[in-house]
Write a protein that holds these residues in place. Structure first.
Motif, PDB file in Angstrom:
ATOM      1  N   VAL A  47      37.856  37.628  43.031  1.00 50.93           N
ATOM      2  CA  VAL A  47      37.394  36.461  43.165  1.00 50.93           C
ATOM      3  C   VAL A  47      35.814  37.208  44.105  1.00 50.93           C
ATOM      4  CG1 VAL A  47      36.075  34.550  44.687  1.00 50.93           C
ATOM      5  CG2 VAL A  47      38.337  34.748  43.259  1.00 50.93           C
ATOM      6  N   CYS A  48      34.801  37.792  43.950  1.00 48.63           N
ATOM      7  CA  CYS A  48      33.974  38.304  44.383  1.00 48.63           C
ATOM      8  C   CYS A  48      33.168  37.699  45.081  1.00 48.63           C
ATOM      9  CB  CYS A  48      32.810  38.942  43.682  1.00 48.63           C
ATOM     10  SG  CYS A  48      34.175  40.457  42.966  1.00 48.63           S
ATOM     11  N   LEU A  49      33.045  37.748  46.266  1.00 46.08           N
ATOM     12  CA  LEU A  49      31.870  36.715  47.260  1.00 46.08           C
ATOM     13  C   LEU A  49      30.532  37.559  47.954  1.00 46.08           C
ATOM     14  CD1 LEU A  49      30.837  34.005  48.743  1.00 46.08           C
ATOM     15  CD2 LEU A  49      32.004  34.639  50.939  1.00 46.08           C
ATOM     16  N   VAL A  59      35.661  36.225  39.478  1.00 51.44           N
ATOM     17  CA  VAL A  59      34.841  35.294  39.254  1.00 51.44           C
ATOM     18  C   VAL A  59      33.477  35.699  40.499  1.00 51.44           C
ATOM     19  CG1 VAL A  59      34.424  33.045  40.817  1.00 51.44           C
ATOM     20  CG2 VAL A  59      36.545  33.251  38.893  1.00 51.44           C
ATOM     21  N   THR A  60      32.843  34.957  40.060  1.00 52.55           N
ATOM     22  CA  THR A  60      31.401  35.941  41.156  1.00 52.55           C
ATOM     23  C   THR A  60      30.851  35.144  41.745  1.00 52.55           C
ATOM     24  OG1 THR A  60      30.067  36.260  40.124  1.00 52.55           O
ATOM     25  CG2 THR A  60      31.018  38.033  40.046  1.00 52.55           C
ATOM     26  N   LEU A  61      30.399  34.989  43.334  1.00 52.66           N
ATOM     27  CA  LEU A  61      29.824  33.916  43.387  1.00 52.66           C
ATOM     28  C   LEU A  61      28.773  34.987  44.003  1.00 52.66           C
ATOM     29  CD1 LEU A  61      33.211  33.421  44.518  1.00 52.66           C
ATOM     30  CD2 LEU A  61      31.239  30.905  45.728  1.00 52.66           C
ATOM     31  N   ALA A  88      32.049  39.214  34.475  1.00 56.66           N
ATOM     32  CA  ALA A  88      32.610  38.018  34.825  1.00 56.66           C
ATOM     33  C   ALA A  88      32.926  36.984  33.875  1.00 56.66           C
ATOM     34  CB  ALA A  88      31.891  37.502  36.279  1.00 56.66           C
ATOM     35  N   TYR A 124      33.213  33.661  35.661  1.00 57.21           N
ATOM     36  CA  TYR A 124      32.788  32.341  35.803  1.00 57.21           C
ATOM     37  C   TYR A 124      31.967  33.357  37.306  1.00 57.21           C
ATOM     38  CZ  TYR A 124      36.526  29.636  33.738  1.00 57.21           C
ATOM     39  OH  TYR A 124      37.060  29.162  32.810  1.00 57.21           O
ATOM     40  N   GLU A 138      28.851  28.948  49.276  1.00 52.71           N
ATOM     41  CA  GLU A 138      30.355  29.192  49.243  1.00 52.71           C
ATOM     42  C   GLU A 138      31.429  28.916  49.703  1.00 52.71           C
ATOM     43  OE1 GLU A 138      27.208  30.477  50.441  1.00 52.71           O
ATOM     44  OE2 GLU A 138      26.840  32.613  49.982  1.00 52.71           O
ATOM     45  N   LEU A 153      33.401  26.290  47.074  1.00 56.77           N
ATOM     46  CA  LEU A 153      34.153  26.317  45.638  1.00 56.77           C
ATOM     47  C   LEU A 153      35.332  26.643  46.441  1.00 56.77           C
ATOM     48  CD1 LEU A 153      35.127  28.269  43.568  1.00 56.77           C
ATOM     49  CD2 LEU A 153      34.834  30.395  44.192  1.00 56.77           C
ATOM     50  N   PHE A 154      36.015  27.192  47.544  1.00 48.42           N
ATOM     51  CA  PHE A 154      37.302  27.767  48.362  1.00 48.42           C
ATOM     52  C   PHE A 154      37.783  26.572  48.956  1.00 48.42           C
ATOM     53  CE2 PHE A 154      35.463  31.843  49.355  1.00 48.42           C
ATOM     54  CZ  PHE A 154      35.756  31.845  48.014  1.00 48.42           C
ATOM     55  N   LEU A 172      38.816  24.290  44.998  1.00 46.43           N
ATOM     56  CA  LEU A 172      40.630  25.818  44.752  1.00 46.43           C
ATOM     57  C   LEU A 172      41.279  25.054  45.274  1.00 46.43           C
ATOM     58  CD1 LEU A 172      38.895  29.236  44.316  1.00 46.43           C
ATOM     59  CD2 LEU A 172      39.303  27.147  42.773  1.00 46.43           C
TER      60      LEU A 172
END
Length: 559
Positions: free
Chosen positions: A225-227, A252-254, A265, A267, A320, A323-324, A327
């Protein structure tokens, strides 16, 4: 050392209007020493400017230390009470005479001596190194020698002196005139499966992550996961980084933009922008520098402000953290935030999280909120406390690992110090740099900035350009022996001969290389992450890279 604060907004001068701060400090009588292969904006106002070959920062710093110790210009009283390892350091820098450093780094021996005398003559002072020296060979050694120079000259706050920033939104800073109890900087914690790398004070080495993704077996990294990160543009060894991104089971990228990584990605999640969220200045307090306010706020300033803009109507954007939390809710996992166990099913707001972050603040967050434009929360009574009675820990300037590495530097053949071999001649060194208004790969999506910086030029000395027959705007191939990139030539008298200066974090995947005039080139592709790397941090050679150049015969077309 290799820092240009007026452009990078980083590197020894607080990053809030550093050009003005530098001018004001010079007017007060501050003297400035700059060491850089490029005559930067900072070098233009320096009292002493050394322009060495790229990658020779440990050599130059060791030479400066030798002058200071040989001439007795160190703070002997401070060293006697708070420093150990001075004899080991003195022995390790002995080979780095001004004449040897001048020959090896291609600088003037007298100017090296003058730099040492200017710095050591000050009552107070600071030393800092920038991204370029950190990304060149022996970056850890460079930073260690920076700390040694800071220490032997006694450039630390003393008991009774005011603490420049005792913090606001975090717990009050308690400063004592004593060395911290020594803890390992590396060699602890989790060991990686490749290159015998482990954890260090800066965290697990990012440059090793592609191999941890690509290497089969127990412990293989399968999801990322790339923040806000952009590995395809930012990581070294770009081709391997791309291969790793494509090998992941889940990427996954934000990100606010369609970055090079987002294109690969599974997502892409769009976060709110900064002005669409409540904001606090607390993160800036957590990066306050050593010995002087070299990073973060130089004064106890704090601000909270609510969101000033709403996302476009109908847009599907989140903060951001949502999202976490989401999850954790869906996976049935617990959450720990700022040392507090959270109920993942509770209804949380950004303000709830800010209150948790600031629950131990010197000044309560609610009080900071009363000053919407921010405020400096001074408290002159907060000063450096005396050393604890019986305290025996000291600052170590003779670490055996660092001294052994410095001995390796001294033992290198001068003509082969950059890793060259007789059968692999290279004519130039490529060094990293910053461009105004652009930070790594951030900012490139803004049309106004792209008009000013459509590419990251390959800046070269005009004499080199003339000798090679290059003109401004020519497309050249830059070859490190590991990979090749294209560059757009721009003559720059501030770059020393034999150097190519390019901003990092540009470009895209190889299929778009022909559009170098409009997207730039990715200098990280030139680096092999498993060939020439720092044994402590795992950081491979990303600056002062040996390269060859030639004119490209590519017929460039527009996208």
């Amino acid at each position: 050392v290799g820092a240009n604060p007026t452009v990078s907004m980083w590197g020894g001068i607080p990053q809030y209007n550093p050009a003005k701060r530098l001018r004001d400090a010079k007017a007060r009588g501050m003297r400035l020493v700059v060491i850089d292969p490029r005559r930067t904006e900072a070098a233009a106002v320096a009292d002493v400017f050394l322009q060495p070959k790229p990658g020779e920062d440990p050599t130059v710093l060791a030479g400066i230390l030798r002058v200071i110790l040989t001439e007795g210009r160190h703070d002997a009283a401070f060293c006697a009470g708070d420093v150990e390892g001075l004899d080991a350091l003195r022995a390790a820098v002995e080979p780095f005479t001004p004449e040897y450093v001048a020959l090896r780094a291609d600088i003037d021996a007298d100017e090296l001596v003058r730099a040492a005398r200017v710095f050591s003559a000050g009552r107070v002072g600071s030393v800092t190194a920038g991204t370029g020296p950190n990304m060149a060979r022996r970056g850890t050694l460079t930073e260690y020698l920076v700390a040694c120079l800071q220490t032997v000259c006694g450039r630390w706050l003393r008991a009774g002196e005011p603490v420049p920033n005792p913090y606001v939104l975090v717990a009050q800073r308690v400063a004592k005139a004593q060395a911290d109890q020594r803890t390992p900087a590396w060699g602890f914690g989790e060991r990686l499966r490749i290159r015998d790398l482990g954890d260090n004070a800066g965290g697990l080495p990012t440059a090793a992550l592609p191999d941890e993704i690509l290497t089969e077996g127990e412990g293989r990294v399968r999801a990322l996961v790339c923040l806000g990160g952009n590995p395809v543009a930012a990581w070294p060894d770009q081709l391997k980084a791309i291969e790793a991104m494509e090998a992941l089971d889940l990427l996954v990228t934000l990100d606010m933009k369609w970055s090079a990584t987002a294109k690969l990605a599974d997502y892409v999640i769009a976060p709110k922008l900064g002005l669409e969220c409540d904001g606090i200045t607390m993160p800036n307090e957590t990066i306050w520098g050593y010995g002087a306010a070299t990073t973060g706020y130089p004064a106890p300033y704090a601000q909270w402000h609510g969101a000033v803009s709403a996302p476009p109507e109908g847009s599907e954007v989140i903060e951001e953290w949502e999202l976490f939390v989401g999850l954790a809710q869906r996976m049935g996992l617990g959450l720990r935030f700022a040392g507090v166990e959270l109920d993942p099913h509770a209804s949380l707001t950004t303000d709830d999280l800010h209150q948790l972050l600031c629950r131990k603040a010197r000044i309560p967050l609610d009080e900071v909120k009363r000053h919407p434009h921010g405020k400096i929360f001074d408290d002159p009574s907060i000063v450096v406390q005396p050393k604890d009675e019986g305290w025996t820990h000291r600052l170590q300037v003779g670490d055996e690992h660092m001294m052994a590495e410095l001995a390796d530097v001294a033992a290198e053949p001068i003509l082969a110090h950059a890793g060259l071999r007789a059968d692999e001649p290279y004519t130039h060194r490529l060094v990293s740099r910053r461009l105004p208004d652009v930070y790594n790969s951030n900012g490139l999506e803004m049309a106004s900035l792209r008009r000013r910086h459509p590419t990251n030029p390959a800046y070269m000395n005009p004499d080199d350009c003339a000798e090679l027959g290059f003109a401004d705007g020519d497309i050249i191939e830059i070859d490190s022996g590991h990979a090749q990139i294209l560059g757009v030539v721009e003559a720059a008298p501030d770059v020393r001969r034999g150097v190519i200066s390019m901003a990092h974090g540009w470009g895209d995947v190889p299929k778009w290389d022909a559009e170098v005039r409009t997207i730039g080139a990715n200098t990280g592709r030139l680096t092999a992450n498993d060939r020439d790397f720092d044994r402590v941090t795992g950081l491979p050679l990303m600056s002062a890279i040996p390269v060859n150049v030639r004119r490209s015969d590519l017929n460039l077309v527009a996208r």
